[in-house]
Design a protein around this motif. Sequence first.
Motif, mmCIF file in Angstrom:
data_model
loop_
_atom_site.group_PDB
_atom_site.id
_atom_site.type_symbol
_atom_site.label_atom_id
_atom_site.label_comp_id
_atom_site.label_asym_id
_atom_site.label_seq_id
_atom_site.Cartn_x
_atom_site.Cartn_y
_atom_site.Cartn_z
ATOM 1 N N SER A 168 0.824 -1.206 0.000
ATOM 2 C CA SER A 168 0.000 0.000 0.000
ATOM 3 C C SER A 168 0.862 1.261 0.000
ATOM 4 C CB SER A 168 -0.912 0.005 1.235
ATOM 5 O OG SER A 168 -1.641 1.222 1.305
ATOM 6 N N ASP A 169 0.491 2.210 -0.875
ATOM 7 C CA ASP A 169 1.150 3.518 -0.837
ATOM 8 C C ASP A 169 0.112 4.617 -0.643
ATOM 9 O OD1 ASP A 169 -0.110 3.714 -3.284
ATOM 10 O OD2 ASP A 169 1.729 3.825 -4.470
ATOM 11 N N SER A 170 -0.961 4.250 0.079
ATOM 12 C CA SER A 170 -2.050 5.190 0.331
ATOM 13 C C SER A 170 -1.985 5.733 1.752
ATOM 14 C CB SER A 170 -3.397 4.493 0.128
ATOM 15 O OG SER A 170 -4.464 5.322 0.554
ATOM 16 N N PRO A 171 -2.266 7.016 1.958
ATOM 17 C CA PRO A 171 -2.269 7.572 3.312
ATOM 18 C C PRO A 171 -3.446 7.083 4.155
ATOM 19 C CG PRO A 171 -3.027 9.195 1.733
ATOM 20 C CD PRO A 171 -2.531 8.035 0.935
ATOM 21 N N ARG A 172 -4.431 6.475 3.514
ATOM 22 C CA ARG A 172 -5.583 5.962 4.268
ATOM 23 C C ARG A 172 -5.494 4.445 4.394
ATOM 24 N NH1 ARG A 172 -10.000 4.267 0.893
ATOM 25 N NH2 ARG A 172 -9.502 4.457 -1.333
ATOM 26 N N ASP A 173 -6.103 3.928 5.468
ATOM 27 C CA ASP A 173 -6.084 2.493 5.709
ATOM 28 C C ASP A 173 -7.089 1.774 4.802
ATOM 29 O OD1 ASP A 173 -4.227 2.980 7.641
ATOM 30 O OD2 ASP A 173 -5.564 2.613 9.344
ATOM 31 N N HIS A 174 -6.770 0.506 4.509
ATOM 32 C CA HIS A 174 -7.674 -0.363 3.756
ATOM 33 C C HIS A 174 -7.876 -1.649 4.538
ATOM 34 C CE1 HIS A 174 -7.429 1.949 -0.048
ATOM 35 N NE2 HIS A 174 -6.192 2.206 0.356
ATOM 36 N N THR A 175 -9.114 -2.079 4.645
ATOM 37 C CA THR A 175 -9.408 -3.355 5.280
ATOM 38 C C THR A 175 -9.659 -4.375 4.180
ATOM 39 O OG1 THR A 175 -10.378 -2.276 7.212
ATOM 40 C CG2 THR A 175 -10.897 -4.603 6.874
ATOM 41 N N ILE A 176 -8.688 -5.241 3.944
ATOM 42 C CA ILE A 176 -8.769 -6.221 2.861
ATOM 43 C C ILE A 176 -9.523 -7.458 3.370
ATOM 44 C CG2 ILE A 176 -7.479 -7.595 1.198
ATOM 45 C CD1 ILE A 176 -7.217 -4.527 0.900
ATOM 46 N N GLN A 177 -10.568 -7.854 2.604
ATOM 47 C CA GLN A 177 -11.430 -8.942 3.055
ATOM 48 C C GLN A 177 -11.790 -9.938 1.949
ATOM 49 O OE1 GLN A 177 -14.406 -7.417 6.238
ATOM 50 N NE2 GLN A 177 -14.246 -5.737 4.764
ATOM 51 N N GLU A 178 -11.253 -9.751 0.744
ATOM 52 C CA GLU A 178 -11.596 -10.639 -0.361
ATOM 53 C C GLU A 178 -10.419 -10.745 -1.323
ATOM 54 O OE1 GLU A 178 -14.649 -9.101 -3.015
ATOM 55 O OE2 GLU A 178 -14.011 -7.030 -2.654
ATOM 56 N N SER A 179 -10.359 -11.870 -2.022
ATOM 57 C CA SER A 179 -9.374 -12.045 -3.077
ATOM 58 C C SER A 179 -9.996 -12.889 -4.172
ATOM 59 C CB SER A 179 -8.111 -12.718 -2.553
ATOM 60 O OG SER A 179 -7.140 -12.855 -3.594
ATOM 61 N N GLY A 180 -9.512 -12.688 -5.403
ATOM 62 C CA GLY A 180 -10.012 -13.453 -6.534
ATOM 63 C C GLY A 180 -8.882 -13.825 -7.475
#
Length: 219
Positions: A168-180
């Motif tokens: 991640s190079d984003s200043p905001r957090d991401h909650t990762i919950q899926e993959s394909g």
Amino acid sequence: MKPQSTIIALVAALAVTTGGLGLTFTGVFDEAPSKVASQNYASGFMMGHLQVETFDKDGNLKDYRQTDNAVVDDGEQCISKMLFGTTQASAGRGEYTGTSACTGSLTGAWDVIAIGTDSTAAADTQVILLNETSSSDGLERGVATTKTWTNGTGSTTTKIVMSKTFTSDSPRDHTIQESGLFNSTTVAGSGMLARQTFSGVTLSDGDSITVTWTFTVGD
């Protein structure tokens, strides 16, 4: 949905697509002079596993998830078409029906991994991730950077392991919950073989997530 296994036709078709999975077919027939058994049996399954590891910017393990995969209908349909044909039949063979199913190209390998933030449970009818991350956050889908084959012999199963790391190079957090798992790096019109959700892992700026898809072929 078949989280643990799919029909043998799917396994055989995957071998055609990727060019080399080892398969074992065992037919069981009961034939008398005037009668053939009404059922034939075959053994052979494709079982899958999804592993998710999250690391902080210093490389320390933050979270770990693992679950069975979930092959969706659209992926099964595409792979069946790869095995049995993708166009109308030639003279003397009749015509295929029901060929409108199957999304995306039939010429690429299913080796593109994507992640997303939606927690909706995986379902047969899904053809996309429900909220896929993008290049704006450095988390766009991409071809697996590691692919490892284990060739089966006799009772030993054949296995392929594919993994990709996203940072991640984003200043905001991401909650990762899926993959394909997809057959193209282009989101629009791509085909999805499998999707699975898992308990959310949080990515902050500089954190990374490694997603590993494993498919095992054998009895």
